[in-house]
Design an enzyme around this catalytic site. Structure first.
Site, PDB file in Angstrom:
ATOM      1  N   ASP A  94       0.826  -1.203   0.000  1.00 33.18           N
ATOM      2  CA  ASP A  94       0.000   0.000   0.000  1.00 33.18           C
ATOM      3  C   ASP A  94       0.865   1.259   0.000  1.00 33.18           C
ATOM      4  O   ASP A  94       2.092   1.184   0.008  1.00 33.18           O
ATOM      5  CB  ASP A  94      -0.991  -0.016   1.177  1.00 33.18           C
ATOM      6  CG  ASP A  94      -0.278   0.019   2.520  1.00 33.18           C
ATOM      7  OD1 ASP A  94      -0.965   0.095   3.545  1.00 33.18           O
ATOM      8  OD2 ASP A  94       0.967  -0.030   2.555  1.00 33.18           O
ATOM      9  N   VAL A  95       0.208   2.417  -0.025  1.00 36.43           N
ATOM     10  CA  VAL A  95       0.921   3.678  -0.242  1.00 36.43           C
ATOM     11  C   VAL A  95       1.920   3.953   0.876  1.00 36.43           C
ATOM     12  O   VAL A  95       3.007   4.468   0.655  1.00 36.43           O
ATOM     13  CB  VAL A  95      -0.099   4.837  -0.355  1.00 36.43           C
ATOM     14  CG1 VAL A  95       0.602   6.152  -0.567  1.00 36.43           C
ATOM     15  CG2 VAL A  95      -1.059   4.595  -1.489  1.00 36.43           C
TER      16      VAL A  95
END
Lengths: 438, 335
Positions: B103-104
């Site tokens: 994820d980011v």
């Protein structure tokens, strides 16, 4: 046998003849994203023909060695007849014996119902005012022998499809398109834009394209840039010459030098498509908002000519952000914009992210940022990685008053190799190993 | 017809790993890599210009009566229909697939595959390979999304926390995870086979399972900061942040996650992952070749079990990495 089969070859011939000679008709049709409707399935042809063929059907191929004027006459008649009464396919009346031949060899000749005389066969068209009768015997056979002279004189041009999704079907035959390719225009990109492909096909090279190319050359645009210009702005070829000249005259009247006008036009392809009023509006806006002198505004616009092309809303928002969110003063903002005009059209989110990191995490004061505005133009990841590396090495010192000061300019603009050796005194390998610990 | 571009593309077909920087969406990373690879492929010299023959009728100056000759001249004219400016570059899209996503907020090893190698990617995805993470935590804070970027909910003291208390909590968590592993592996616990598998550490969940941590270790402890190393299966990065939060709760305090970094994804380690300045076709080709040669070397080592591996510690290391080797041996032989 009841069905009339039409050979590919003769079908192509009729279409070829009419397609080749009816470029004027093509201009009235749009070429672009319409899918090809040409069907070669012999079974479906009769019905498919009336429904799908946009271009009307021409006089028959039986007119061996027709004179050009005669053919054109007939073609014109054919156009009118098509428009008046939906094209009728008339079978020629030949011996029924022909139907015993192979199905692929029979052909149907297309006549217009108006009266004109067939050269061969001696049948007057007036006698053929009947609707299509597919059960009739076909006309002349493909295996019919013709003399050598007639064969040589028979001109069989290439099969141009009436509609196409790509310009590559027309580029070999069209003078405009082949000359544009020689200039370096990217036709594959232009044909994806709606209606641009058909517009380019309709242009005549001598009357439309050449005067504008000459105009651009006289302006000072280099030959190598012409391809780039037309690839990005094909509509410069449809803009009227008076308008183009008026806009250039306006820019010269605002004391832009000839070289700067040429450089602006080659870097902002849409510039000359905008009206004088719009350009004037924008120049006035920049001069007023930034509070710069006329010469400095000119410099900024010559550095970034697309400022005159785009909308003013993003620029207004960026200016607001710089003044209110970042807290730059009027004169500081003027200096930043003269050094880096790109700040006016930068992405708001990225600009604020970079400023936030530089000011709050790296603790760099405003006056130092104004001294080196290039940091606002750099990539966020680059600034972050290099700063953290310097911090890890205990070298992150950006205050010019203290020793071992690291210049922001060097932090941002040096390539990796130079940065590692000069600024961080480390190897590139170390920097990469550090990057993998982030 | 293989043009130079096609040959470059075939060299690019393989699996490789990149290092994803934090703060960037994985899709953006994948698109950047695809754009760079396309630039490299289309930079290869295009095929030569094609010509077509056009017959032109020469004017016959003397029209002989009766016999006239066929005078046609053949001219070779350039065919522009296949010019790169008209038909576009040869490759306008290549299939770049992503393995286990990140994820980011997190960073680390991200496995990518090009072209035919995407089939091996799906095998990797479905096989039970473990992944190594390094989690950095901070004691004394609790936020809504378990990471230090979220909205602060609670602040607590952490003076009472010592290293051995933390290690005790981690041991307890590891124990519960081990029990979950035994349950989900669906092996009958009263058999000799189960004992042997458990001793060698080759137990793996059979089919779908919730996230399981097969290894948990404290790397570094300096209150309020601490670092954990985790080996897990079927996890998400948010789950790992939650683990840190639970560790804080167990210690009668709170903790947030400051960084999630994946150091290994199956056979892909961080050592050979490409950083963002190396996301270009020559570097990727080299990474693919290196991965393939390391696989071949690993296979050669594996197919000679009688070879003396040396000291006991070395043997133990082999045993630890052997389960990982054996599990993904199936898809490894493809690439």
């Amino acid at each position: 046998m009841s069905c009339v089969f039409i050979t590919d070859f003769y079908m192509a011939l009729t279409c070829i003849q009419l397609c080749q000679r009816c470029t004027s008709l093509l201009r009235s049709r749009s070429v672009g994203i319409i899918t090809l409707q040409y069907s070669t399935d012999a079974q479906n042809w009769p019905a498919a023909l009336w429904n799908s063929f946009i271009v009307p059907v021409l006089p028959s191929v039986l007119q061996r060695s027709p004179s050009p004027s005669q053919t054109r006459q007939r073609w014109n008649l054919g156009v009118r007849s098509y428009c008046e009464s939906h094209a009728k396919v008339q079978p020629s009346q030949t011996k029924h014996g022909n139907t015993d031949e192979l199905p692929g060899t029979d052909m149907v000749s297309y006549q217009n119902p108006l009266s004109h005389q067939l050269r061969d066969g001696g049948m007057l068209l007036k006698e053929w005012q009947t609707a299509l009768d597919l059960d009739d015997a076909p006309g002349h056979s493909a295996l019919e022998e013709i003399s050598h002279e007639e064969a040589v004189r028979m001109d069989i041009p290439a099969a141009l499809p009436p509609v196409s999704i790509s310009l590559k079907d027309y580029v070999n035959e069209s003078e405009t398109l082949s000359k544009l390719v020689q200039l370096g225009v990217q036709l594959w990109k232009l044909e994806q834009r709606p209606n641009v492909g058909s517009m380019l096909l309709r242009l005549d090279f001598q009357t439309d394209v050449t005067p504008r190319l000459v105009f651009l050359k006289q302006l000072g645009v280099e030959d190598s840039r012409l391809g780039y210009l037309i690839s990005h702005n094909p509509f410069i070829l449809t803009e009227s010459l008076e308008n183009l000249q008026a806009r250039v005259a306006y820019l010269r009247s605002k004391k832009f030098s000839a070289e700067s006008v040429a450089s602006m036009v080659s870097r902002a392809p849409y510039l000359l498509n905008f009206s004088v009023k719009r350009m004037d509006n924008r120049l006035g806006f920049y001069q007023q908002q930034l509070g710069l002198s006329a010469q400095k505004t000119r410099d900024v616009v010559v550095r970034l000519p697309r400022l005159l092309c785009g909308s003013l809303e993003p620029v207004k928002e960026n200016l607001k952000i710089c003044k209110l969110e970042m807290g730059f003063r009027e004169n500081e903002l003027q200096h930043i914009v003269t050094v880096i005009p790109k700040v006016l059209t930068a992405n708001k989110r990225k600009l604020t992210q970079i400023f936030d990191y530089i000011h709050n995490t790296m603790n760099i004061p405003h006056d130092l940022i104004v001294k080196f505005p290039q940091v606002l133009n750099a990539k966020y990841l680059r600034i972050k990685e290099r700063h953290l590396f310097l911090q890890y090495l205990d070298k992150a010192q950006y205050d010019p008053a203290k020793p071992n000061y690291i210049c922001l300019d060097k932090l941002v603009s040096l390539p990796d190799e130079a940065f590692c050796t000069e600024v961080a005194s480390a190897t590139l390998k170390d920097f990469e190993l550090f990057q993998k610990t982030m | 017809m293989t043009t130079p571009s096609v040959r470059v593309f075939h060299k690019l077909e393989g699996l490789f790993s990149i290092y994803k920087p934090p703060g960037v969406h994985w899709k953006l990373v994948r698109d950047t890599v695809e754009t760079n690879l396309l630039k490299g492929i289309n930079a290869a010299p295009p095929p030569g210009p094609r010509q077509r023959v056009q017959f032109l009728a020469e004017p016959t100056s003397v029209m002989a009566e009766g016999s006239s000759e066929l005078t046609l001249s053949a001219a070779s004219v350039p065919a522009l229909a296949h010019h790169p400016l008209v038909s576009g570059p040869e490759f306008q899209h290549i299939g770049v697939g992503v393995g286990h996503r990140l994820d980011v907020f997190s960073s680390g090893v991200l496995v990518l595959g090009v072209g035919q190698a995407n089939k091996a990617l799906t095998d990797l995805y479905r096989s039970h390979v473990t992944r190594d993470y390094t989690l950095e935590g901070e004691l004394g804070m609790a936020t809504d999304n378990f990471s230090h970027t979220g909205r602060l909910i609670e602040r607590t003291t952490y003076d009472h926390i010592t290293r051995d208390k933390l290690e005790r909590v981690l041991a307890m968590m590891q124990g519960s995870n081990q029990k979950a592993l035994l349950t989900y592996s669906k092996v009958d616990m009263s058999t000799q086979e189960a004992y042997e598998l458990a001793v060698k550490g080759e137990l793996r969940p059979d089919g779908k399972s919730p996230p399981i941590m097969t290894g948990l270790r404290l790397l570094h402890f300096q209150p309020p900061h601490f670092t954990l190393e985790v080996q897990c299966l079927n996890e998400t990065q948010r789950y790992l942040c939650r683990i840190l939060h639970e560790v804080g709760l167990e210690l009668r305090s709170t903790a947030v996650c400051k960084g999630v970094r994946r150091t290994r994804d199956g056979p892909f380690t961080i050592q050979h992952a490409l950083t963002h300045q190396h996301w270009t076709s020559p570097d990727v080709i080299q990474a693919i070749r290196q991965y393939r040669s390391s696989r071949k070397a690993g296979k050669a080592k594996h197919t000679q079990p009688g070879k003396d591996t040396g000291t006991a510690s070395q043997r133990q290391e082999m045993a630890e990495e052997a389960p990982v080797n054996r599990v993904y041996f199936v898809f490894v032989k493809l690439f």
